[in-house]
Design a protein around this motif. Structure first.
Motif, PDB file in Angstrom:
ATOM      1  N   SER A 165     -15.087   4.954  30.402  1.00  0.00           N
ATOM      2  CA  SER A 165     -15.829   6.210  30.476  1.00  0.00           C
ATOM      3  C   SER A 165     -16.692   6.369  29.234  1.00  0.00           C
ATOM      4  O   SER A 165     -16.249   6.101  28.124  1.00  0.00           O
ATOM      5  N   GLY A 166     -17.920   6.835  29.439  1.00  0.00           N
ATOM      6  CA  GLY A 166     -18.793   7.089  28.302  1.00  0.00           C
ATOM      7  C   GLY A 166     -18.503   8.421  27.629  1.00  0.00           C
ATOM      8  O   GLY A 166     -18.895   8.634  26.486  1.00  0.00           O
ATOM      9  N   SER A 167     -17.818   9.327  28.320  1.00  0.00           N
ATOM     10  CA  SER A 167     -17.574  10.660  27.770  1.00  0.00           C
ATOM     11  C   SER A 167     -16.118  10.927  27.429  1.00  0.00           C
ATOM     12  O   SER A 167     -15.815  11.902  26.743  1.00  0.00           O
ATOM     13  N   LEU A 168     -15.199  10.080  27.892  1.00  0.00           N
ATOM     14  CA  LEU A 168     -13.768  10.259  27.627  1.00  0.00           C
ATOM     15  C   LEU A 168     -13.217   9.016  26.934  1.00  0.00           C
ATOM     16  O   LEU A 168     -13.633   7.898  27.235  1.00  0.00           O
ATOM     17  N   PRO A 169     -12.242   9.201  26.037  1.00  0.00           N
ATOM     18  CA  PRO A 169     -11.608   8.044  25.383  1.00  0.00           C
ATOM     19  C   PRO A 169     -10.546   7.401  26.280  1.00  0.00           C
ATOM     20  O   PRO A 169      -9.371   7.315  25.942  1.00  0.00           O
ATOM     21  N   LEU A 170     -10.973   6.939  27.460  1.00  0.00           N
ATOM     22  CA  LEU A 170     -10.094   6.351  28.463  1.00  0.00           C
ATOM     23  C   LEU A 170     -10.355   4.850  28.522  1.00  0.00           C
ATOM     24  O   LEU A 170     -11.505   4.423  28.635  1.00  0.00           O
ATOM     25  N   PHE A 171      -9.276   4.058  28.456  1.00  0.00           N
ATOM     26  CA  PHE A 171      -9.396   2.602  28.388  1.00  0.00           C
ATOM     27  C   PHE A 171      -8.421   1.926  29.347  1.00  0.00           C
ATOM     28  O   PHE A 171      -7.354   2.457  29.651  1.00  0.00           O
ATOM     29  N   VAL A 172      -8.808   0.741  29.795  1.00  0.00           N
ATOM     30  CA  VAL A 172      -7.899  -0.176  30.473  1.00  0.00           C
ATOM     31  C   VAL A 172      -7.624  -1.296  29.482  1.00  0.00           C
ATOM     32  O   VAL A 172      -8.549  -1.826  28.857  1.00  0.00           O
ATOM     33  N   GLU A 173      -6.356  -1.636  29.306  1.00  0.00           N
ATOM     34  CA  GLU A 173      -5.960  -2.694  28.375  1.00  0.00           C
ATOM     35  C   GLU A 173      -5.370  -3.873  29.134  1.00  0.00           C
ATOM     36  O   GLU A 173      -4.635  -3.697  30.104  1.00  0.00           O
ATOM     37  N   THR A 174      -5.677  -5.068  28.656  1.00  0.00           N
ATOM     38  CA  THR A 174      -5.018  -6.270  29.137  1.00  0.00           C
ATOM     39  C   THR A 174      -4.931  -7.238  27.964  1.00  0.00           C
ATOM     40  O   THR A 174      -5.484  -6.983  26.897  1.00  0.00           O
ATOM     41  N   GLY A 175      -4.247  -8.321  28.138  1.00  0.00           N
ATOM     42  CA  GLY A 175      -4.089  -9.284  27.050  1.00  0.00           C
ATOM     43  C   GLY A 175      -3.028 -10.300  27.385  1.00  0.00           C
ATOM     44  O   GLY A 175      -2.766 -10.594  28.551  1.00  0.00           O
ATOM     45  N   ILE A 176      -2.376 -10.801  26.338  1.00  0.00           N
ATOM     46  CA  ILE A 176      -1.316 -11.787  26.519  1.00  0.00           C
ATOM     47  C   ILE A 176      -0.331 -11.671  25.358  1.00  0.00           C
ATOM     48  O   ILE A 176      -0.707 -11.349  24.239  1.00  0.00           O
ATOM     49  N   GLY A 177       0.934 -11.886  25.655  1.00  0.00           N
ATOM     50  CA  GLY A 177       1.958 -11.836  24.618  1.00  0.00           C
ATOM     51  C   GLY A 177       3.069 -12.833  24.900  1.00  0.00           C
ATOM     52  O   GLY A 177       3.265 -13.256  26.044  1.00  0.00           O
ATOM     53  N   ALA A 178       3.768 -13.224  23.866  1.00  0.00           N
ATOM     54  CA  ALA A 178       4.904 -14.132  24.000  1.00  0.00           C
ATOM     55  C   ALA A 178       6.088 -13.539  23.256  1.00  0.00           C
ATOM     56  O   ALA A 178       5.951 -13.099  22.115  1.00  0.00           O
ATOM     57  N   THR A 179       7.238 -13.496  23.915  1.00  0.00           N
ATOM     58  CA  THR A 179       8.464 -12.971  23.323  1.00  0.00           C
ATOM     59  C   THR A 179       9.514 -14.070  23.302  1.00  0.00           C
ATOM     60  O   THR A 179       9.795 -14.687  24.330  1.00  0.00           O
ATOM     61  N   TYR A 180      10.091 -14.300  22.126  1.00  0.00           N
ATOM     62  CA  TYR A 180      11.157 -15.290  21.981  1.00  0.00           C
ATOM     63  C   TYR A 180      12.470 -14.552  21.702  1.00  0.00           C
ATOM     64  O   TYR A 180      12.556 -13.750  20.779  1.00  0.00           O
ATOM     65  N   GLY A 181      13.482 -14.808  22.519  1.00  0.00           N
ATOM     66  CA  GLY A 181      14.794 -14.195  22.332  1.00  0.00           C
ATOM     67  C   GLY A 181      15.645 -15.022  21.389  1.00  0.00           C
ATOM     68  O   GLY A 181      15.757 -16.235  21.553  1.00  0.00           O
ATOM     69  N   PHE A 182      16.244 -14.355  20.391  1.00  0.00           N
ATOM     70  CA  PHE A 182      17.044 -15.061  19.391  1.00  0.00           C
ATOM     71  C   PHE A 182      18.461 -15.360  19.855  1.00  0.00           C
ATOM     72  O   PHE A 182      19.090 -16.285  19.385  1.00  0.00           O
ATOM     73  N   ASP A 183      18.993 -14.542  20.739  1.00  0.00           N
ATOM     74  CA  ASP A 183      20.388 -14.670  21.150  1.00  0.00           C
ATOM     75  C   ASP A 183      20.503 -15.595  22.355  1.00  0.00           C
ATOM     76  O   ASP A 183      19.523 -15.957  22.981  1.00  0.00           O
ATOM     77  N   ASP A 184      21.737 -15.964  22.669  1.00  0.00           N
ATOM     78  CA  ASP A 184      22.004 -16.896  23.756  1.00  0.00           C
ATOM     79  C   ASP A 184      22.239 -16.108  25.050  1.00  0.00           C
ATOM     80  O   ASP A 184      23.082 -15.220  25.050  1.00  0.00           O
ATOM     81  N   PRO A 185      21.492 -16.346  26.127  1.00  0.00           N
ATOM     82  CA  PRO A 185      20.444 -17.345  26.262  1.00  0.00           C
ATOM     83  C   PRO A 185      19.174 -16.899  25.541  1.00  0.00           C
ATOM     84  O   PRO A 185      18.942 -15.713  25.384  1.00  0.00           O
ATOM     85  N   SER A 186      18.355 -17.859  25.103  1.00  0.00           N
ATOM     86  CA  SER A 186      17.170 -17.535  24.308  1.00  0.00           C
ATOM     87  C   SER A 186      15.904 -17.845  25.101  1.00  0.00           C
ATOM     88  O   SER A 186      15.361 -18.928  25.011  1.00  0.00           O
ATOM     89  N   PRO A 187      15.440 -16.869  25.889  1.00  0.00           N
ATOM     90  CA  PRO A 187      14.246 -17.120  26.709  1.00  0.00           C
ATOM     91  C   PRO A 187      12.969 -17.059  25.895  1.00  0.00           C
ATOM     92  O   PRO A 187      12.914 -16.455  24.821  1.00  0.00           O
ATOM     93  N   LEU A 188      11.933 -17.685  26.400  1.00  0.00           N
ATOM     94  CA  LEU A 188      10.570 -17.524  25.896  1.00  0.00           C
ATOM     95  C   LEU A 188       9.788 -16.933  27.055  1.00  0.00           C
ATOM     96  O   LEU A 188       9.603 -17.589  28.080  1.00  0.00           O
ATOM     97  N   ILE A 189       9.380 -15.673  26.912  1.00  0.00           N
ATOM     98  CA  ILE A 189       8.755 -14.931  28.002  1.00  0.00           C
ATOM     99  C   ILE A 189       7.289 -14.701  27.678  1.00  0.00           C
ATOM    100  O   ILE A 189       6.959 -14.172  26.627  1.00  0.00           O
TER     101      ILE A 189
END
Length: 194
Positions: A71-95
């Protein structure tokens, strides 16, 4: 596992560097039409299945987010991207996660904004070879980012629409027999915007 995690970190950093060459916008809302932003963040995450008595997994996340003005008149946004999460405990997934959020920036001062968000996430299991963990799941998230000039602090909580693990059998005692699990995650994030 360490090589995969290092590769994921390097990929995220190269995405951030590429994004910086494309755009040098700040996260603070400007009234100019089409003002977008980029964000790099590091998060502590507590990931738990939605079953009583199941242990949570602590994790570290790296993410890149692109905010696109709708929007040109409102501070409204759509967000996208990418992230990686590594779990330290067992089991330790990479998401690997790809969010799609809607956010609205509420100005407090000229350099401070509160930006609540609501959206969905696409989650992929990259590294766990456990038979009970699925390779793809979809979830939701809600939260807010507190923008302080070029820096931000974020809090979010999310859950799953789909099962991320299915323990129809008892795998090495990690899960009780016959349960299906959705990921629930609380995250606290710090980062920079550009």
């Amino acid at each position: 596992m360490k090589k995969i995690f290092a590769l994921a970190i390097a990929s995220l950093m190269s995405l951030g560097a590429s994004a910086q060459l494309i755009s040098s916008n700040t996260m603070t809302y400007h009234k100019e039409k089409g003002k977008n932003y980029n964000r790099l963040g590091v998060s502590y995450s507590s990931i738990s299945p939605d079953v009583d008595g199941a242990d949570a997994v602590s994790g570290l996340s790296l993410s890149w987010t692109k905010g696109i003005s709708v929007s040109g008149s409102l501070p409204l946004f759509v967000e996208t991207g990418i992230g990686a999460t590594y779990g330290f405990d067992d089991p330790s997934p990479l998401i690997l996660s790809v969010p799609v959020n809607v956010t609205y920036k509420i100005p407090v001062t000229s350099k401070i904004n509160i930006a609540p968000l609501l959206g969905v996430t696409l989650n992929g299991n990259l590294a766990s070879d456990d038979d009970y963990m699925k390779y793809f799941a979809m979830g939701w998230q809600v939260g807010a980012n507190f923008e302080l000039g070029k820096f931000y602090v974020g809090l979010s909580y999310g859950g799953g629409f789909m099962d991320f693990a299915n323990s129809e059998d008892d795998y090495d005692g990690y899960y009780d027999h016959g349960y299906k699990y959705k990921l629930n995650a609380f995250s606290a994030t710090v980062g920079i915007v550009f």
